[in-house]
Design a protein around this motif. Sequence first.
Motif, PDB file in Angstrom:
ATOM      1  N   TRP A  82       0.824  -1.208   0.000  1.00 46.80           N
ATOM      2  CA  TRP A  82       0.000   0.000   0.000  1.00 46.80           C
ATOM      3  C   TRP A  82       0.859   1.259   0.000  1.00 46.80           C
ATOM      4  O   TRP A  82       0.570   2.235  -0.697  1.00 46.80           O
ATOM      5  CB  TRP A  82      -0.918  -0.061   1.211  1.00 46.80           C
ATOM      6  CG  TRP A  82      -1.525   1.227   1.640  1.00 46.80           C
ATOM      7  CD1 TRP A  82      -1.315   1.894   2.806  1.00 46.80           C
ATOM      8  CD2 TRP A  82      -2.456   2.029   0.899  1.00 46.80           C
ATOM      9  NE1 TRP A  82      -2.049   3.050   2.840  1.00 46.80           N
ATOM     10  CE2 TRP A  82      -2.759   3.157   1.679  1.00 46.80           C
ATOM     11  CE3 TRP A  82      -3.061   1.897  -0.352  1.00 46.80           C
ATOM     12  CZ2 TRP A  82      -3.632   4.151   1.259  1.00 46.80           C
ATOM     13  CZ3 TRP A  82      -3.930   2.889  -0.768  1.00 46.80           C
ATOM     14  CH2 TRP A  82      -4.210   3.996   0.026  1.00 46.80           C
ATOM     15  N   ASP A  83       1.944   1.270   0.770  1.00 47.42           N
ATOM     16  CA  ASP A  83       2.790   2.463   0.877  1.00 47.42           C
ATOM     17  C   ASP A  83       3.486   2.815  -0.442  1.00 47.42           C
ATOM     18  O   ASP A  83       4.000   3.927  -0.585  1.00 47.42           O
ATOM     19  CB  ASP A  83       3.840   2.289   1.978  1.00 47.42           C
ATOM     20  CG  ASP A  83       3.231   2.374   3.369  1.00 47.42           C
ATOM     21  OD1 ASP A  83       2.103   2.906   3.491  1.00 47.42           O
ATOM     22  OD2 ASP A  83       3.869   1.912   4.325  1.00 47.42           O
ATOM     23  N   TYR A  84       3.501   1.889  -1.393  1.00 47.91           N
ATOM     24  CA  TYR A  84       4.169   2.161  -2.674  1.00 47.91           C
ATOM     25  C   TYR A  84       3.460   3.260  -3.460  1.00 47.91           C
ATOM     26  O   TYR A  84       4.042   3.864  -4.346  1.00 47.91           O
ATOM     27  CB  TYR A  84       4.241   0.880  -3.513  1.00 47.91           C
ATOM     28  CG  TYR A  84       5.452   0.811  -4.402  1.00 47.91           C
ATOM     29  CD1 TYR A  84       6.580   0.110  -4.005  1.00 47.91           C
ATOM     30  CD2 TYR A  84       5.484   1.446  -5.645  1.00 47.91           C
ATOM     31  CE1 TYR A  84       7.707   0.032  -4.804  1.00 47.91           C
ATOM     32  CE2 TYR A  84       6.602   1.383  -6.454  1.00 47.91           C
ATOM     33  CZ  TYR A  84       7.711   0.683  -6.033  1.00 47.91           C
ATOM     34  OH  TYR A  84       8.825   0.622  -6.827  1.00 47.91           O
ATOM     35  N   ARG A  85       2.215   3.552  -3.123  1.00 44.62           N
ATOM     36  CA  ARG A  85       1.440   4.537  -3.889  1.00 44.62           C
ATOM     37  C   ARG A  85       2.081   5.914  -3.848  1.00 44.62           C
ATOM     38  O   ARG A  85       1.847   6.738  -4.730  1.00 44.62           O
ATOM     39  CB  ARG A  85       0.001   4.599  -3.370  1.00 44.62           C
ATOM     40  CG  ARG A  85      -0.140   5.311  -2.052  1.00 44.62           C
ATOM     41  CD  ARG A  85      -1.441   5.033  -1.335  1.00 44.62           C
ATOM     42  NE  ARG A  85      -1.610   5.862  -0.153  1.00 44.62           N
ATOM     43  CZ  ARG A  85      -0.960   5.692   0.983  1.00 44.62           C
ATOM     44  NH1 ARG A  85      -0.069   4.715   1.109  1.00 44.62           N
ATOM     45  NH2 ARG A  85      -1.164   6.504   2.004  1.00 44.62           N
ATOM     46  N   ASN A  86       2.895   6.209  -2.833  1.00 41.89           N
ATOM     47  CA  ASN A  86       3.545   7.511  -2.702  1.00 41.89           C
ATOM     48  C   ASN A  86       5.005   7.490  -3.120  1.00 41.89           C
ATOM     49  O   ASN A  86       5.688   8.506  -3.002  1.00 41.89           O
ATOM     50  CB  ASN A  86       3.461   8.001  -1.248  1.00 41.89           C
ATOM     51  CG  ASN A  86       2.047   8.379  -0.870  1.00 41.89           C
ATOM     52  OD1 ASN A  86       1.328   8.984  -1.657  1.00 41.89           O
ATOM     53  ND2 ASN A  86       1.632   7.987   0.322  1.00 41.89           N
ATOM     54  N   PHE A  87       5.491   6.335  -3.597  1.00 48.18           N
ATOM     55  CA  PHE A  87       6.933   6.221  -3.868  1.00 48.18           C
ATOM     56  C   PHE A  87       7.337   6.998  -5.111  1.00 48.18           C
ATOM     57  O   PHE A  87       6.803   6.820  -6.197  1.00 48.18           O
ATOM     58  CB  PHE A  87       7.335   4.754  -4.026  1.00 48.18           C
ATOM     59  CG  PHE A  87       8.796   4.599  -4.395  1.00 48.18           C
ATOM     60  CD1 PHE A  87       9.791   4.926  -3.488  1.00 48.18           C
ATOM     61  CD2 PHE A  87       9.165   4.162  -5.652  1.00 48.18           C
ATOM     62  CE1 PHE A  87      11.132   4.808  -3.824  1.00 48.18           C
ATOM     63  CE2 PHE A  87      10.495   4.030  -6.006  1.00 48.18           C
ATOM     64  CZ  PHE A  87      11.484   4.357  -5.088  1.00 48.18           C
ATOM     65  N   GLU A  88       8.311   7.882  -4.923  1.00 46.58           N
ATOM     66  CA  GLU A  88       9.033   8.547  -6.011  1.00 46.58           C
ATOM     67  C   GLU A  88      10.514   8.481  -5.655  1.00 46.58           C
ATOM     68  O   GLU A  88      10.862   8.546  -4.480  1.00 46.58           O
ATOM     69  CB  GLU A  88       8.642  10.024  -6.137  1.00 46.58           C
ATOM     70  CG  GLU A  88       7.349  10.273  -6.823  1.00 46.58           C
ATOM     71  CD  GLU A  88       7.187  11.733  -7.247  1.00 46.58           C
ATOM     72  OE1 GLU A  88       6.430  11.976  -8.198  1.00 46.58           O
ATOM     73  OE2 GLU A  88       7.795  12.633  -6.635  1.00 46.58           O
ATOM     74  N   GLY A  89      11.337   8.378  -6.668  1.00 45.08           N
ATOM     75  CA  GLY A  89      12.766   8.374  -6.390  1.00 45.08           C
ATOM     76  C   GLY A  89      13.506   7.505  -7.371  1.00 45.08           C
ATOM     77  O   GLY A  89      12.992   7.170  -8.445  1.00 45.08           O
ATOM     78  N   THR A  90      14.714   7.138  -6.979  1.00 46.61           N
ATOM     79  CA  THR A  90      15.589   6.345  -7.834  1.00 46.61           C
ATOM     80  C   THR A  90      15.859   5.002  -7.187  1.00 46.61           C
ATOM     81  O   THR A  90      16.314   4.946  -6.038  1.00 46.61           O
ATOM     82  CB  THR A  90      16.916   7.077  -8.095  1.00 46.61           C
ATOM     83  OG1 THR A  90      16.634   8.334  -8.718  1.00 46.61           O
ATOM     84  CG2 THR A  90      17.838   6.264  -8.994  1.00 46.61           C
ATOM     85  N   ILE A  91      15.564   3.935  -7.919  1.00 44.97           N
ATOM     86  CA  ILE A  91      15.934   2.587  -7.491  1.00 44.97           C
ATOM     87  C   ILE A  91      17.361   2.367  -7.989  1.00 44.97           C
ATOM     88  O   ILE A  91      17.621   2.454  -9.190  1.00 44.97           O
ATOM     89  CB  ILE A  91      14.974   1.539  -8.075  1.00 44.97           C
ATOM     90  CG1 ILE A  91      13.534   1.854  -7.644  1.00 44.97           C
ATOM     91  CG2 ILE A  91      15.380   0.134  -7.658  1.00 44.97           C
ATOM     92  CD1 ILE A  91      12.475   1.048  -8.373  1.00 44.97           C
ATOM     93  N   TYR A 143      16.353  -4.804  -8.642  1.00 44.40           N
ATOM     94  CA  TYR A 143      15.228  -5.087  -9.537  1.00 44.40           C
ATOM     95  C   TYR A 143      14.501  -3.780  -9.861  1.00 44.40           C
ATOM     96  O   TYR A 143      14.187  -2.996  -8.973  1.00 44.40           O
ATOM     97  CB  TYR A 143      14.280  -6.077  -8.854  1.00 44.40           C
ATOM     98  CG  TYR A 143      13.028  -6.358  -9.626  1.00 44.40           C
ATOM     99  CD1 TYR A 143      13.042  -7.177 -10.751  1.00 44.40           C
ATOM    100  CD2 TYR A 143      11.823  -5.792  -9.242  1.00 44.40           C
ATOM    101  CE1 TYR A 143      11.889  -7.433 -11.465  1.00 44.40           C
ATOM    102  CE2 TYR A 143      10.653  -6.048  -9.952  1.00 44.40           C
ATOM    103  CZ  TYR A 143      10.703  -6.869 -11.053  1.00 44.40           C
ATOM    104  OH  TYR A 143       9.558  -7.112 -11.765  1.00 44.40           O
ATOM    105  N   GLY A 144      14.269  -3.519 -11.155  1.00 44.17           N
ATOM    106  CA  GLY A 144      13.554  -2.306 -11.560  1.00 44.17           C
ATOM    107  C   GLY A 144      14.372  -1.038 -11.435  1.00 44.17           C
ATOM    108  O   GLY A 144      13.805   0.060 -11.345  1.00 44.17           O
ATOM    109  N   ALA A 145      15.707  -1.163 -11.448  1.00 46.09           N
ATOM    110  CA  ALA A 145      16.575   0.008 -11.272  1.00 46.09           C
ATOM    111  C   ALA A 145      16.190   1.120 -12.240  1.00 46.09           C
ATOM    112  O   ALA A 145      15.973   0.884 -13.428  1.00 46.09           O
ATOM    113  CB  ALA A 145      18.030  -0.385 -11.477  1.00 46.09           C
ATOM    114  N   GLY A 146      16.076   2.339 -11.724  1.00 42.22           N
ATOM    115  CA  GLY A 146      15.725   3.495 -12.541  1.00 42.22           C
ATOM    116  C   GLY A 146      14.901   4.484 -11.740  1.00 42.22           C
ATOM    117  O   GLY A 146      14.750   4.361 -10.525  1.00 42.22           O
ATOM    118  N   ASP A 147      14.373   5.483 -12.436  1.00 40.67           N
ATOM    119  CA  ASP A 147      13.666   6.587 -11.800  1.00 40.67           C
ATOM    120  C   ASP A 147      12.159   6.387 -11.861  1.00 40.67           C
ATOM    121  O   ASP A 147      11.628   5.895 -12.857  1.00 40.67           O
ATOM    122  CB  ASP A 147      14.037   7.898 -12.499  1.00 40.67           C
ATOM    123  CG  ASP A 147      15.518   8.197 -12.376  1.00 40.67           C
ATOM    124  OD1 ASP A 147      15.988   8.338 -11.234  1.00 40.67           O
ATOM    125  OD2 ASP A 147      16.213   8.268 -13.409  1.00 40.67           O
TER     126      ASP A 147
END
Length: 197
Positions: A83-92, A97-101
């Motif tokens: 659920w908390d992923y809904r606010n995620f912004e940033g750089t992996i 896994y899923g590296a990027g912006d």
Amino acid sequence: MPIRSLSRYRRKRNFASTPEPKPALGKRRSSLAFVVQKHRASHLHYDFRLELDGVLKSWAVPKGPSLDPRQKRLAIRVEDHPWDYRNFEGTIPEGNYGAGDVIVWDRGTYRCAEADSQAALRRQLRNGSLKIVLRGHKLRGGFALVRFGTPRRWLLIKANDQYATLRDVTLDDCSVKSHRRLPDSKPEKVDRKRRRT
């Protein structure tokens, strides 16, 4: 409530090296949330996520959503996200896994188009034909997610309603959370073997 549906999410990530949220269920509220994250990983795509049963049911949409009902956009079902992923912004970071912006491209609330209940949403998801109504900043009105071929392959289709248009909504490329845009794409790596020939 068990969080078995987040086990794939957990297995794919090392939380010591990625800023992504750790697996946890959301609390029950009166309205359900949706989020669309624009994600430049190995390929640019849009992650379409619907809250259901305390997690975010998720699809990767390579070309992004369309407001044109004639456009059927491929949507690949991926692992549930917390659920908390809904606010995620940033750089992996690289190596994860899923590296990027990632930016929050759109968000809002949604409901089932046919019956305003989570039971109806669960049934439609199982049957591979999910009809929803979105109330977001960029995406509004009816949409359908329809499974075809394999369990992971779906189509995202705009309903022919008052919010349908030929306008390319993906040209609105700012985050609705931070007003940021994704950084310019990284230069492609040169294949050394090919360069020598």
